[in-house]
Design an enzyme around this catalytic site. Structure first.
Site, PDB file in Angstrom:
ATOM      1  N   PHE A 126       0.854  -1.193   0.000  1.00  0.00           N
ATOM      2  CA  PHE A 126       0.000   0.000   0.000  1.00  0.00           C
ATOM      3  C   PHE A 126       0.894   1.248   0.000  1.00  0.00           C
ATOM      4  O   PHE A 126       1.866   1.318   0.764  1.00  0.00           O
ATOM      5  CB  PHE A 126      -0.895  -0.023   1.245  1.00  0.00           C
ATOM      6  CG  PHE A 126      -1.980   1.002   1.227  1.00  0.00           C
ATOM      7  CD1 PHE A 126      -3.140   0.803   0.513  1.00  0.00           C
ATOM      8  CD2 PHE A 126      -1.836   2.190   1.928  1.00  0.00           C
ATOM      9  CE1 PHE A 126      -4.144   1.741   0.502  1.00  0.00           C
ATOM     10  CE2 PHE A 126      -2.835   3.146   1.918  1.00  0.00           C
ATOM     11  CZ  PHE A 126      -3.996   2.929   1.198  1.00  0.00           C
ATOM     12  N   ASP A 196       1.950  -5.147   8.450  1.00  0.00           N
ATOM     13  CA  ASP A 196       0.765  -4.303   8.375  1.00  0.00           C
ATOM     14  C   ASP A 196      -0.458  -5.207   8.243  1.00  0.00           C
ATOM     15  O   ASP A 196      -0.558  -5.990   7.286  1.00  0.00           O
ATOM     16  CB  ASP A 196       0.885  -3.348   7.176  1.00  0.00           C
ATOM     17  CG  ASP A 196      -0.216  -2.299   7.170  1.00  0.00           C
ATOM     18  OD1 ASP A 196      -1.334  -2.603   7.652  1.00  0.00           O
ATOM     19  OD2 ASP A 196       0.020  -1.190   6.662  1.00  0.00           O
ATOM     20  N   TYR A 221     -10.739   1.172  10.771  1.00  0.00           N
ATOM     21  CA  TYR A 221     -11.989   1.502  10.058  1.00  0.00           C
ATOM     22  C   TYR A 221     -12.335   0.547   8.925  1.00  0.00           C
ATOM     23  O   TYR A 221     -13.328   0.741   8.259  1.00  0.00           O
ATOM     24  CB  TYR A 221     -11.940   2.940   9.534  1.00  0.00           C
ATOM     25  CG  TYR A 221     -10.733   3.280   8.670  1.00  0.00           C
ATOM     26  CD1 TYR A 221     -10.674   2.861   7.354  1.00  0.00           C
ATOM     27  CD2 TYR A 221      -9.676   4.016   9.180  1.00  0.00           C
ATOM     28  CE1 TYR A 221      -9.574   3.158   6.556  1.00  0.00           C
ATOM     29  CE2 TYR A 221      -8.578   4.322   8.404  1.00  0.00           C
ATOM     30  CZ  TYR A 221      -8.528   3.893   7.094  1.00  0.00           C
ATOM     31  OH  TYR A 221      -7.446   4.174   6.320  1.00  0.00           O
ATOM     32  N   LYS A 222     -11.507  -0.488   8.711  1.00  0.00           N
ATOM     33  CA  LYS A 222     -11.825  -1.458   7.648  1.00  0.00           C
ATOM     34  C   LYS A 222     -12.647  -2.592   8.251  1.00  0.00           C
ATOM     35  O   LYS A 222     -13.789  -2.374   8.646  1.00  0.00           O
ATOM     36  CB  LYS A 222     -10.528  -1.906   6.983  1.00  0.00           C
ATOM     37  CG  LYS A 222      -9.863  -0.758   6.218  1.00  0.00           C
ATOM     38  CD  LYS A 222      -8.508  -1.096   5.661  1.00  0.00           C
ATOM     39  CE  LYS A 222      -7.947   0.108   4.901  1.00  0.00           C
ATOM     40  NZ  LYS A 222      -6.520  -0.043   4.598  1.00  0.00           N
ATOM     41  N   ARG A 387     -12.542  -4.497  -7.208  1.00  0.00           N
ATOM     42  CA  ARG A 387     -12.252  -5.115  -5.920  1.00  0.00           C
ATOM     43  C   ARG A 387     -13.540  -5.282  -5.115  1.00  0.00           C
ATOM     44  O   ARG A 387     -14.315  -4.343  -4.971  1.00  0.00           O
ATOM     45  CB  ARG A 387     -11.265  -4.217  -5.174  1.00  0.00           C
ATOM     46  CG  ARG A 387     -10.730  -4.794  -3.905  1.00  0.00           C
ATOM     47  CD  ARG A 387      -9.625  -3.912  -3.345  1.00  0.00           C
ATOM     48  NE  ARG A 387     -10.141  -2.671  -2.799  1.00  0.00           N
ATOM     49  CZ  ARG A 387      -9.548  -1.970  -1.826  1.00  0.00           C
ATOM     50  NH1 ARG A 387      -8.397  -2.382  -1.328  1.00  0.00           N
ATOM     51  NH2 ARG A 387     -10.076  -0.868  -1.371  1.00  0.00           N
TER      52      ARG A 387
HETATM   53  C1  LIG Z   1      -5.854   1.153   4.445  1.00  0.00           C
HETATM   54  C2  LIG Z   1      -4.394   0.969   4.634  1.00  0.00           C
HETATM   55  C3  LIG Z   1      -3.653   1.935   5.301  1.00  0.00           C
HETATM   56  C4  LIG Z   1      -4.351   3.192   5.752  1.00  0.00           C
HETATM   57  O1  LIG Z   1      -3.526   4.082   6.403  1.00  0.00           O
HETATM   58  P1  LIG Z   1      -4.195   5.375   7.057  1.00  0.00           P
HETATM   59  O2  LIG Z   1      -3.111   5.962   7.841  1.00  0.00           O
HETATM   60  O3  LIG Z   1      -5.382   4.932   7.845  1.00  0.00           O
HETATM   61  O4  LIG Z   1      -4.665   6.243   5.947  1.00  0.00           O
HETATM   62  C5  LIG Z   1      -2.308   1.698   5.517  1.00  0.00           C
HETATM   63  N1  LIG Z   1      -1.716   0.571   5.072  1.00  0.00           N
HETATM   64  C6  LIG Z   1      -2.414  -0.387   4.415  1.00  0.00           C
HETATM   65  C7  LIG Z   1      -1.733  -1.633   3.958  1.00  0.00           C
HETATM   66  C8  LIG Z   1      -3.765  -0.209   4.162  1.00  0.00           C
HETATM   67  O5  LIG Z   1      -4.458  -1.120   3.503  1.00  0.00           O
END
Ligand SMILES: *Cc1c(COP(=O)(O)O)cnc(C)c1O
Length: 428
Positions: A126, A196, A221-222, A387
């Site tokens: 990401f 992560d 939040y996911k 997705r």
């Molecule tokens: C969604 C996601 C993030 C989100 O980071 P934020 O700091 O909440 O914006 C980070 N890393 C991964 C792998 C994600 O999927």
């Protein structure tokens, strides 16, 4: 697979009652819980209570009387049950990006005297993870090395690698790493691991201690349904707990913040990962989300809260793959691994005939049908992706059937070619 088969699966589904824990809009099939989880039915009243009673009436007394002060640790203990960690090993705080900065800094500090100069990650990670790693490497004299496929991992894990930074379930493809095997390979090469868990926590079983991982972060939040921008979480193995350095050494990570001493003395353990005053209203929302996932514990016997969720998640993604292949195999290829051991809780499709806008426009047309998934742009090497995330807490097999039915309609009527579905929004 038929509609009747799907209905039969719903009738046998022990988790079906969990849908009542959520408020879903009428007529929506929500396949984007991997990006923003659904509103827990309990959240509006709980958040209102925090605002009107705990803040409005309790005022500053609520730091003690409403237990605001230890909320990051209390919620951390709930997250711990979902990721194979022990109580006291996790705190909920800040965003995933900020927590990554903190743990990567800590891991690099620990490798300071090793002479190792690389942080190893994947090009498909990401972007925020890569951006944070890039700037930290620059600042601290390390080099960020990116591999293109997990097959390159063994060769890339040289004695120059200080930290292996991986996302457990890939956000684009839904492909999942074998955390235990990869961690063992990293340790054998002398590297520390940062995992992560943004697409893992609440989605797939995670066993951080069993895998002997070093550091982990994840998103609230996911799949944890904590609400937009909910606080994230951070975990550190107890063997590092007394040693690790926290670069954002704010007073909330101090051993005794209310002694107001002029020098920083870190709190023991993961508590030092807190920086400043915590967002209590947002943490209250996150707790409602965590409780929806933990509600699945009642269905899991001795196998931990994630076992029943995982078997339904795999059954949902299997059903979606089977129906897409049964009804529109000529249009899509499957990007997500078929092998259960390598699949997260999402299914990603690419167009069989590459097309510059079709994937985006099909997703937009589906949203107009009430089927909410999302689109992730590709580039010269990787295809544009449709997705679809599957959250076993509130999705059923008839939802899967209906989603595929809508996909077929959007394709058969060429609806996606309409101009309105080909205009890019700021957030995709
Ligand atoms: C969604 C996601 C993030 C989100 O980071 P934020 O700091 O909440 O914006 C980070 N890393 C991964 C792998 C994600 O999927």
């Amino acid at each position: 697979m038929t509609l009747d088969d799907c209905r039969a699966l719903d009738r046998q589904d022990p988790l079906a009652p969990l849908r009542d824990l959520f408020t879903l809009p009428e007529g929506v099939i929500y396949l984007d819980g991997n990006s923003l989880g659904v509103l827990p039915a309990a959240a509006p009243a709980r958040i209102a209570q925090v605002v009107t009673e705990e803040w409005g009436q309790g005022l500053i007394r609520s730091w003690n009387s409403a237990s605001w002060f230890d909320l990051p640790q209390r919620l951390g203990d709930k997250v711990a049950r979902l990721i194979g960690a022990a109580p006291g090993e996790v705190v909920c705080t800040d965003s995933t990006s900020i927590n990554l900065y903190k743990v990567l800094f800590a891991a690099l500090s620990q490798q300071r005297d090793s002479g190792r100069k690389q942080v190893l990650s994947e090009r498909s990670n990401f972007p925020t993870d890569l951006y944070i790693a890039e700037s930290l490497c620059r600042e601290r004299g390390f080099v960020l090395t990116l591999i293109d496929s997990v097959d390159e991992l063994r060769d890339a894990l040289t004695d120059d690698v200080a930290v292996l930074l991986l996302t457990h379930v890939n956000y684009r493809t839904g492909a999942m790493h074998d955390m235990k095997a990869v961690t063992a390979a990293a340790h054998a090469a002398g590297a520390l691991t940062v995992w992560d868990l943004a697409h893992s926590a609440g989605a797939v079983p995670v066993a951080l201690n069993e895998a002997d991982a070093d550091f982990a972060i994840g998103c609230g939040y996911k799949y944890l349904n904590g609400g937009p921008g909910a606080p994230a979480f951070v975990w550190v193995h107890t063997r590092h707990a007394g040693a690790f350095e926290q670069p954002l050494s704010g007073w909330w990570g101090h051993a005794a913040p209310f002694e107001f001493t002029p020098h920083y003395r870190p709190a023991p353990g993961v508590g030092r990962y807190l920086c400043g005053t915590q967002p209590i209203v947002a943490l209250a929302g996150l707790e409602c989300g965590l409780d929806t996932v933990l509600a699945a514990e009642a269905f899991n016997g001795d196998f931990g809260p994630m076992a029943a969720l995982r078997s339904k998640s795999l059954a949902l993604t299997d059903a979606f793959i089977a129906l897409v292949e049964q009804r529109c195999a000529d249009r899509f290829t499957l990007v997500t691994p078929r092998d259960h051991a390598q699949r997260g809780s999402q299914v990603c499709l690419a167009m069989r005939e590459p097309h510059p806008t079709a994937a985006y426009a099909i997703v937009q047309a589906l949203i107009a049908h009430g089927v909410i998934g999302d689109y992730r742009a590709g580039d010269a090497q990787t295809p544009h992706i449709l997705r679809f995330g599957f959250t076993p807490l509130y999705l059923g097999f008839e939802d899967v059937w209906n989603a595929v039915e809508h996909i077929v309609q959007v394709l058969d009527a060429n609806e996606w070619q309409r101009a309105e579905f080909n205009q890019k929004n700021a957030v995709t």
